[in-house]
Motif scaffolding. Structure first.
Motif, PDB file in Angstrom:
ATOM      1  N   ALA A  37     -21.645  22.543 -35.091  1.00 36.01           N
ATOM      2  CA  ALA A  37     -20.348  22.843 -34.495  1.00 36.01           C
ATOM      3  C   ALA A  37     -19.597  21.552 -34.170  1.00 36.01           C
ATOM      4  N   GLU A  38     -20.311  20.556 -33.681  1.00 34.99           N
ATOM      5  CA  GLU A  38     -19.680  19.278 -33.359  1.00 34.99           C
ATOM      6  C   GLU A  38     -19.169  18.587 -34.622  1.00 34.99           C
ATOM      7  N   ASP A  44     -12.291  18.718 -38.278  1.00 39.04           N
ATOM      8  CA  ASP A  44     -10.976  19.290 -37.992  1.00 39.04           C
ATOM      9  C   ASP A  44     -10.065  18.263 -37.336  1.00 39.04           C
ATOM     10  N   VAL A  45     -10.592  17.496 -36.409  1.00 38.39           N
ATOM     11  CA  VAL A  45      -9.788  16.477 -35.734  1.00 38.39           C
ATOM     12  C   VAL A  45      -9.367  15.395 -36.724  1.00 38.39           C
ATOM     13  N   ASP A  46     -10.263  15.001 -37.600  1.00 41.41           N
ATOM     14  CA  ASP A  46      -9.912  13.998 -38.610  1.00 41.41           C
ATOM     15  C   ASP A  46      -8.803  14.508 -39.524  1.00 41.41           C
ATOM     16  N   TYR A  47      -8.866  15.789 -39.866  1.00 42.73           N
ATOM     17  CA  TYR A  47      -7.830  16.389 -40.708  1.00 42.73           C
ATOM     18  C   TYR A  47      -6.487  16.347 -39.987  1.00 42.73           C
TER      19      TYR A  47
END
Length: 61
Positions: A37-38, A44-47
């Protein structure tokens, strides 16, 4: 010793061992799940950091 006492001790000891093994397995699975999950959250944050490509922007007038 009485046979009942011996069987009771064996049952208690095996119960402790099986319980401990189950707890260890559960903890390992929880760690694996949290790590996955991490990793997904980091991806997602990098995207989001990279920004949205201009080809995907739809302008509504």
């Amino acid at each position: 010793m009485d046979i009942t006492v011996i069987f009771s001790l064996i049952a208690a000891i095996s119960g402790i061992i099986l319980g401990w093994a189950g707890r260890s397995r559960s903890m390992r699975q929880d760690i694996i799940q949290e790590a996955g999950a991490e990793a997904l959250q980091r991806a997602d944050v990098d995207y989001i950091k990279r920004g949205i490509p201009l080809g995907l922007i739809i302008i509504h007038i």
